[in-house]
Design a protein around this motif. Structure first.
Motif, short mmCIF file in Angstrom:
data_model
loop_
_atom_site.label_atom_id
_atom_site.label_comp_id
_atom_site.label_asym_id
_atom_site.label_seq_id
_atom_site.Cartn_x
_atom_site.Cartn_y
_atom_site.Cartn_z
N GLY A 1 -7.34 -6.48 -4.41
CA GLY A 1 -6.58 -6.15 -5.61
C GLY A 1 -7.36 -6.48 -6.87
O GLY A 1 -8.20 -7.38 -6.88
N VAL A 2 -7.09 -5.75 -7.95
CA VAL A 2 -7.73 -6.01 -9.24
C VAL A 2 -6.66 -6.06 -10.32
O VAL A 2 -5.55 -5.55 -10.15
CB VAL A 2 -8.79 -4.94 -9.59
N LEU A 3 -7.02 -6.66 -11.44
CA LEU A 3 -6.11 -6.75 -12.57
C LEU A 3 -6.09 -5.41 -13.30
O LEU A 3 -7.13 -4.87 -13.66
CB LEU A 3 -6.58 -7.86 -13.52
N ASP A 4 -4.92 -4.87 -13.54
CA ASP A 4 -4.78 -3.59 -14.23
C ASP A 4 -3.50 -3.58 -15.05
O ASP A 4 -2.40 -3.53 -14.50
CB ASP A 4 -4.76 -2.44 -13.21
N ASN A 5 -3.65 -3.68 -16.38
CA ASN A 5 -2.50 -3.65 -17.28
C ASN A 5 -1.42 -4.67 -16.89
O ASN A 5 -0.25 -4.33 -16.72
CB ASN A 5 -1.88 -2.24 -17.32
N ASN A 6 -1.85 -5.92 -16.75
CA ASN A 6 -0.92 -7.01 -16.42
C ASN A 6 -0.17 -6.78 -15.11
O ASN A 6 1.01 -7.13 -14.98
CB ASN A 6 0.07 -7.26 -17.57
N ALA A 7 -0.86 -6.18 -14.16
CA ALA A 7 -0.30 -5.98 -12.82
C ALA A 7 -1.45 -6.01 -11.82
O ALA A 7 -2.62 -5.92 -12.19
CB ALA A 7 0.45 -4.65 -12.73
N THR A 8 -1.11 -6.17 -10.55
CA THR A 8 -2.11 -6.09 -9.48
C THR A 8 -2.19 -4.66 -9.00
O THR A 8 -1.19 -4.07 -8.61
CB THR A 8 -1.73 -6.99 -8.30
N LEU A 9 -3.39 -4.09 -9.04
CA LEU A 9 -3.62 -2.75 -8.49
C LEU A 9 -4.37 -2.92 -7.17
O LEU A 9 -5.45 -3.51 -7.13
CB LEU A 9 -4.45 -1.90 -9.45
N TYR A 10 -3.80 -2.42 -6.07
CA TYR A 10 -4.43 -2.56 -4.76
C TYR A 10 -5.41 -1.40 -4.55
O TYR A 10 -5.02 -0.23 -4.52
CB TYR A 10 -3.37 -2.58 -3.66
N LEU A 11 -6.70 -1.76 -4.38
CA LEU A 11 -7.75 -0.75 -4.23
C LEU A 11 -8.06 -0.44 -2.77
O LEU A 11 -8.53 0.66 -2.47
CB LEU A 11 -9.04 -1.22 -4.91
N ASN A 12 -7.85 -1.40 -1.89
CA ASN A 12 -8.17 -1.15 -0.48
C ASN A 12 -7.30 -2.01 0.42
O ASN A 12 -6.78 -3.05 0.00
CB ASN A 12 -9.65 -1.44 -0.20
N GLN A 13 -7.18 -1.59 1.67
CA GLN A 13 -6.34 -2.27 2.64
C GLN A 13 -6.89 -2.03 4.04
O GLN A 13 -7.33 -0.91 4.35
CB GLN A 13 -4.90 -1.74 2.55
N VAL A 14 -6.92 -3.07 4.86
CA VAL A 14 -7.41 -2.93 6.23
C VAL A 14 -6.38 -3.51 7.19
O VAL A 14 -5.99 -4.67 7.08
CB VAL A 14 -8.76 -3.67 6.44
N ASP A 15 -5.92 -2.70 8.14
CA ASP A 15 -5.01 -3.17 9.19
C ASP A 15 -5.38 -2.45 10.48
O ASP A 15 -5.01 -1.30 10.69
CB ASP A 15 -3.56 -2.90 8.81
N LYS A 16 -6.13 -3.12 11.34
CA LYS A 16 -6.60 -2.53 12.58
C LYS A 16 -5.82 -3.03 13.79
O LYS A 16 -6.28 -2.92 14.93
CB LYS A 16 -8.10 -2.81 12.76
N SER A 17 -4.63 -3.58 13.52
CA SER A 17 -3.82 -4.11 14.61
C SER A 17 -3.16 -2.98 15.38
O SER A 17 -3.09 -1.84 14.92
CB SER A 17 -2.75 -5.05 14.05
N ASN A 18 -2.66 -3.32 16.56
CA ASN A 18 -1.96 -2.34 17.39
C ASN A 18 -0.44 -2.48 17.27
O ASN A 18 0.30 -1.96 18.11
CB ASN A 18 -2.37 -2.50 18.86
#
Length: 241
Positions: A103-120
């Protein structure tokens, strides 16, 4: 021609200084940083504004990049961050077996840029890439407040659950703890049933890029485990430098 080249060079110096700065700048501060006299600086700023590269912030005399240029710069910067942190998010997932996020800071909010979930798992957390979340109600946002020079008084501390921090004084105390231990936790503060833990993500110059960590179901992330993961993710991230 020589004078035009000098003027063009100075204009680029001003633009690069504004692009590098993490906060708005004034004409006076630019004069001091670049050793350019006030009259020349005034002409350069007027030209850069007329060409749509920079603008004043609101009704102030603080200078920032224009929306168009800011979006271009941020898009390029963010793509590099995504590429650079991809392997790290994989490592965090395999360490915890929980969905990892950048996540990164964007206009006083968290912007999620990437996500990894390789679970089954049949039930997984939703795809959050491109979504924003309030800073005060989860671990990722609290890390950005703690290490990103965010003005707490500028935040709207909306209540989402009975666990949400809604007072400045309580949030300030939490931020001090986060700064001391190096990671933040979120315990069903934005949504019941979800917990999170996150750490700051710096570049080699010590500048905050964003935050990385995990989010998962509360039944799998009791408090002791959450703090254990916080410490382990902190070590993992710092071992990458």
């Amino acid at each position: 021609m020589q004078n035009q080249n000098k003027s063009f060079s100075k204009g680029l110096q001003v633009l690069k200084e504004i692009m590098r700065s993490s906060k708005p700048l004034t004409a006076n501060s630019l004069c001091q940083k670049l050793d350019i006299d006030k009259s020349t600086m005034s002409r350069l700023i007027t030209t850069l504004m007329s060409e749509g590269f920079i603008e004043y912030k609101g009704n102030s005399k603080e200078i920032i990049l224009s929306d168009i240029l800011r979006n271009i710069v941020h898009k390029d910067d963010r793509q590099r961050v995504i590429e650079k942190s991809r392997a790290l998010l994989d490592e965090i997932f395999y360490l915890t077996n929980e969905a990892s996020y950048l996540g990164v800071l964007d206009n006083n909010a968290t912007l999620y840029l990437n996500q990894v979930d390789k679970s089954n798992r049949v039930i997984k957390t939703i795809d959050s890439i491109g979504l924003h979340s309030p800073l005060h109600s989860n671990a990722f946002g609290k890390v950005l407040i703690a290490f990103g020079n965010v003005d707490i008084n500028s935040l709207k501390l909306t209540k989402f659950t009975s666990n949400t921090i809604t007072t400045v004084s309580k949030l300030e105390k939490e931020i001090e703890i986060i700064k001391q231990r190096g990671y933040a936790t979120g315990s069903e503060e934005h949504e019941f049933g979800l917990k999170s833990v996150a750490v700051p993500y710096f570049n080699k110059k010590g500048e905050l890029i964003g935050t990385v960590g995990i989010s998962g179901l509360s039944v799998r992330l009791e408090e002791e485990k959450l703090h254990k993961f916080g410490q382990e993710i902190f070590k993992l991230v710092n071992a990458n430098f």
